[in-house]
Design a protein around this motif. Structure first.
Motif, PDB file in Angstrom:
ATOM      1  N   ILE A 324      36.649  40.096  39.250  1.00  0.00           N
ATOM      2  CA  ILE A 324      37.498  40.077  40.449  1.00  0.00           C
ATOM      3  C   ILE A 324      38.247  41.403  40.600  1.00  0.00           C
ATOM      4  O   ILE A 324      38.378  41.941  41.704  1.00  0.00           O
ATOM      5  N   HIS A 327      35.945  44.131  41.783  1.00  0.00           N
ATOM      6  CA  HIS A 327      35.509  43.956  43.175  1.00  0.00           C
ATOM      7  C   HIS A 327      36.675  43.473  44.031  1.00  0.00           C
ATOM      8  O   HIS A 327      36.717  42.303  44.428  1.00  0.00           O
ATOM      9  N   GLU A 329      37.071  43.865  46.989  1.00  0.00           N
ATOM     10  CA  GLU A 329      36.548  43.410  48.278  1.00  0.00           C
ATOM     11  C   GLU A 329      36.222  41.914  48.278  1.00  0.00           C
ATOM     12  O   GLU A 329      36.062  41.301  49.344  1.00  0.00           O
ATOM     13  N   PHE A 330      36.123  41.296  47.097  1.00  0.00           N
ATOM     14  CA  PHE A 330      35.913  39.851  47.022  1.00  0.00           C
ATOM     15  C   PHE A 330      37.153  39.069  47.484  1.00  0.00           C
ATOM     16  O   PHE A 330      37.040  37.892  47.833  1.00  0.00           O
ATOM     17  N   MET A 332      39.655  37.770  45.795  1.00  0.00           N
ATOM     18  CA  MET A 332      39.784  36.556  44.980  1.00  0.00           C
ATOM     19  C   MET A 332      40.952  36.637  44.008  1.00  0.00           C
ATOM     20  O   MET A 332      40.948  35.995  42.954  1.00  0.00           O
ATOM     21  N   LEU A 434      30.110  41.882  53.280  1.00  0.00           N
ATOM     22  CA  LEU A 434      29.310  42.010  52.062  1.00  0.00           C
ATOM     23  C   LEU A 434      29.019  43.486  51.838  1.00  0.00           C
ATOM     24  O   LEU A 434      28.401  44.135  52.694  1.00  0.00           O
ATOM     25  N   ASP A 469      26.170  40.764  40.267  1.00  0.00           N
ATOM     26  CA  ASP A 469      27.536  40.327  40.573  1.00  0.00           C
ATOM     27  C   ASP A 469      27.570  39.435  41.808  1.00  0.00           C
ATOM     28  O   ASP A 469      28.382  38.501  41.896  1.00  0.00           O
ATOM     29  N   MET A 470      26.653  39.681  42.746  1.00  0.00           N
ATOM     30  CA  MET A 470      26.602  38.845  43.944  1.00  0.00           C
ATOM     31  C   MET A 470      26.051  37.452  43.630  1.00  0.00           C
ATOM     32  O   MET A 470      26.323  36.497  44.360  1.00  0.00           O
ATOM     33  N   TYR A 473      29.177  35.740  42.787  1.00  0.00           N
ATOM     34  CA  TYR A 473      29.896  35.582  44.060  1.00  0.00           C
ATOM     35  C   TYR A 473      29.342  34.386  44.833  1.00  0.00           C
ATOM     36  O   TYR A 473      30.088  33.541  45.345  1.00  0.00           O
ATOM     37  N   HIS A 477      32.222  31.766  45.660  1.00  0.00           N
ATOM     38  CA  HIS A 477      33.098  32.409  46.642  1.00  0.00           C
ATOM     39  C   HIS A 477      33.261  31.531  47.884  1.00  0.00           C
ATOM     40  O   HIS A 477      32.341  30.823  48.295  1.00  0.00           O
ATOM     41  N   SER A 480      30.588  31.896  50.458  1.00  0.00           N
ATOM     42  CA  SER A 480      29.200  31.635  50.063  1.00  0.00           C
ATOM     43  C   SER A 480      28.663  30.406  50.798  1.00  0.00           C
ATOM     44  O   SER A 480      29.278  29.336  50.748  1.00  0.00           O
TER      45      SER A 480
END
Length: 654
Positions: A324, A327, A329-330, A332, A434, A469-470, A473, A477, A480
């Protein structure tokens, strides 16, 4: 001019396969006649969750399709018990034959063989009638292909062939091949009754045999898979993505299924075992009680599994925290909770509010750097990563998921996906970022699937890591499409008593999916404009015992996760919904729990299914109405152009 030259070049290539007027005309006649055959039956299953015995049984009975075929063929000619016994023979031929032999038939076995083989031939002939002889021949088991083809295509009602027909059967019995023929006929019936299988996500987790389910699927004659979130996390684990590996281990420990990894996949869990027993040797790990099933779990392992459960859960929270932070940009940060704990006071801060912790023993969590793995934890995960990546069977299964699967599928005017199409509060497609770009609707699915494939296939290390990693996600997420909730409240469920922190709010899709305009918008987004199109998805259990129905929006959307997993059955009240789509329409089956293969074979009992007609078509569907039919029409058009080229002298026959 250039277009005409390209067309000529294509016709020259086609002429190598059909070198003259006769062969071309024959193929046109063949393809045109195929278009008039009845559409094959599609079978939809979702959320299997490792329940391999029930899964195998539902595959064998085609969600009632086999029994319906028997009823159509024999009607009142056979009693209900005789029809039930015949169905059981088709589902479990080897077991049923063994039981009949042991039940004292003795010298009468030959008579039983004659009766049963004749009945199986009749069912097989009826089930194969909607296919070409070529397709039937290819589907037959090699050892008995000739014999079965003769038996199901011969005219026994003609006196000239009756003796020939009977002699085949008696010779098979006399030389001791009757059991093998019965098995071959039974398998052929199962193959013909269901033409194609759709798995709408979640093969893995909770149940004891996802690896067995995968073995079954890899042998199935025609299948596609729409990935579920539980499949995606195993796919991530196979790439070596550490957060996915930790999640897979935690889920397996939680449901008392670590033997899936050890025995099913041959993954060595000794490093985790040693670490857990040393680190938590004085800790009862009461918050990590297992969701095991009575009679299916050795309670002697409970203490060990609780410690392994806690050990991998803490490791998971740490690795996820690292991810987290890597990233931002997630978005989270709300899932970063290890650094919100005050172990001295025994509380944790969640969304600005303090809650008492149910467990304050975190020996490996460094308050100065709570998301750093200890040296011992890192060593454990390094060894597990190698084990997952080098596991031949897991890589074989995950490779199959990638080859046969995707995040969604359009098939014969229907849209299949596991979870949801993310919507905003206004019921419009949600804008999702994304990797620095914005997507929504179908574009979101396509972009995300491409990234997930890179996680497995990419050569470039940076692209591969991004895809890996996606995969994590996609597992958890809020944006998702296979998860569809605002958060995964794993930490709260372990460590906080207040159930308000456990709530995982569903995506607005689940508020809007009963509205006609929403379903129409989604179908149109995926290129489906037919009034007969449907959305078919799973993921969220349908609580049938509370009166909830799986049929939404007047039958235009169907949810087929009714609780296949035994872990969900107390909540849902049933053991799963499945769906079939034959040439007459859609049939939805609600199943009761499956007891055992032994009981099914011994008593002829089946999974009782309440079948609901979702939609009956005005006109019986034929191959011409399917995606394959559209492809055949294109082939016919090209062949007619080739025929014209021969007749006008543009091409010369060979």
């Amino acid at each position: 001019m250039q277009q005409n030259e390209m067309e000529k070049q294509y016709l020259r290539i086609l002429s190598k396969q059909f070198p003259n007027v006769a062969s071309t005309a024959t193929e046109i006649i063949n393809l045109q006649s195929i278009l008039s055959l009845p559409k094959g039956t599609e079978h939809f299953l979702s959320d299997i969750h490792g329940e391999y015995e029930q899964f195998a049984h539902v595959l064998r009975n085609g969600s009632g399709a086999v029994k319906r075929k028997i009823d159509e063929e024999f009607g009142n000619m056979l009693s209900e018990k005789e029809k039930r016994d015949l169905a059981t023979l088709i589902y479990y031929p080897e077991e049923r034959i063994r039981m009949i032999k042991e039940s004292g038939w003795g010298n009468s076995m030959d008579d039983w063989y004659v009766v049963m083989i004749n009945r199986l031939i009749q069912v097989c002939k009826a089930a194969a009638s909607k296919y070409t002889r070529s397709k039937v021949r290819k589907a037959l088991p090699k050892d008995f292909a000739y014999v079965i083809e003769e038996l199901i295509t011969g005219r026994r009602d003609h006196s000239d062939q009756e003796a020939y027909f009977n002699e085949i059967i008696h010779t098979v019995i006399r030389i001791g091949k009757a059991p093998e023929l019965i098995v071959a006929l039974s398998n052929a019936i199962s193959c013909f009754v269901v033409d194609h299988l759709h798995i709408v996500g979640d093969i893995y987790d909770r149940g004891p045999g996802p690896h067995i389910c995968m073995d079954i699927l890899m042998k199935y004659h025609s299948v596609d898979i729409q990935w579920g979130n539980h499949d995606v996390v195993w796919m991530g684990a196979a790439t070596g993505q550490l957060a996915c590996i930790a999640t897979v281990l935690r889920f397996s420990a939680r449901y008392g299924n670590l033997d899936i990894l050890e025995d099913g996949y041959g993954i060595n869990l000794l490093p985790l075992f040693k670490f857990a027993m040393e680190t938590y040797k004085e800790d009862p790990c009461d918050q990590f009680a297992l969701h095991y099933r009575e009679g299916e779990y050795d309670l002697a392992n409970a203490e060990i599994d609780r410690k392994m459960h806690k050990a991998i859960a803490i490791i998971q929270f740490k690795i996820e925290g690292q991810l987290i932070k890597e990233h931002p940009e997630f978005n989270m940060d709300d899932r970063l909770l290890l650094d919100k704990m005050d172990l001295t006071r025994g509380v944790v801060l969640i969304d600005g509010k303090e809650y008492e912790l149910l467990d304050c023993n975190f020996p490996t969590v460094n308050p100065e750097d709570p998301y750093a793995l200890s040296k011992e934890e890192k060593d454990v995960m390094d060894k597990l990563r190698v084990a997952f990546m080098k596991c031949e069977k897991l890589q074989e299964h995950v490779g199959f998921l990638y080859r046969k699967g995707g995040l969604y599928k359009t098939y014969n005017n229907n849209l299949l996906f596991h979870g949801c199409v993310p919507l905003d509060d206004n019921g419009q497609f949600k804008d999702v970022e994304l990797c620095g770009k914005h997507y929504k609707g179908k574009a979101l699915y396509d972009a995300l699937e491409q990234l997930l494939r890179k996680g497995y296939y990419a050569i470039d290390p940076e692209e591969k890591q991004k895809g890996m990693d996606m995969l994590w996600y996609t597992w958890c997420h809020a944006n998702s499409p296979v998860f569809g909730k605002d958060k995964m409240a794993t930490f709260e469920r372990y460590f906080v008593a207040d159930k308000e922190t456990h709530v995982e709010k569903k995506n607005p899709y689940y508020t809007w999916y009963d509205k006609d305009e929403t379903v129409t918008m989604i179908l149109n987004e995926f290129g489906l404009n037919s009034p007969e199109s449907h959305i078919i998805n799973g993921h969220v259990p349908v609580e049938a015992k509370k009166g909830e129905l799986p049929i939404k929006c007047g039958g235009r959307l169907i949810v087929i996760d009714g609780g296949f997993s035994k872990a969900y059955q107390p909540k849902t009240g049933i053991a799963g919904y499945t769906l079939t789509y034959n040439s007459y329409g859609f049939l939805l089956a609600a199943h009761e729990p499956f007891e055992s293969v032994e009981k099914a074979v011994e008593t002829g009992s089946d999974i009782h299914s309440d079948t609901v007609l979702v939609q009956h078509v005005d006109r019986r569907k034929t191959v011409a109405d399917t995606d394959n039919g559209q492809a055949l029409k294109q082939n016919i058009m090209e062949l007619e152009e080739l025929l014209e080229a021969y007749r006008t002298g543009i091409l010369v026959e060979s």
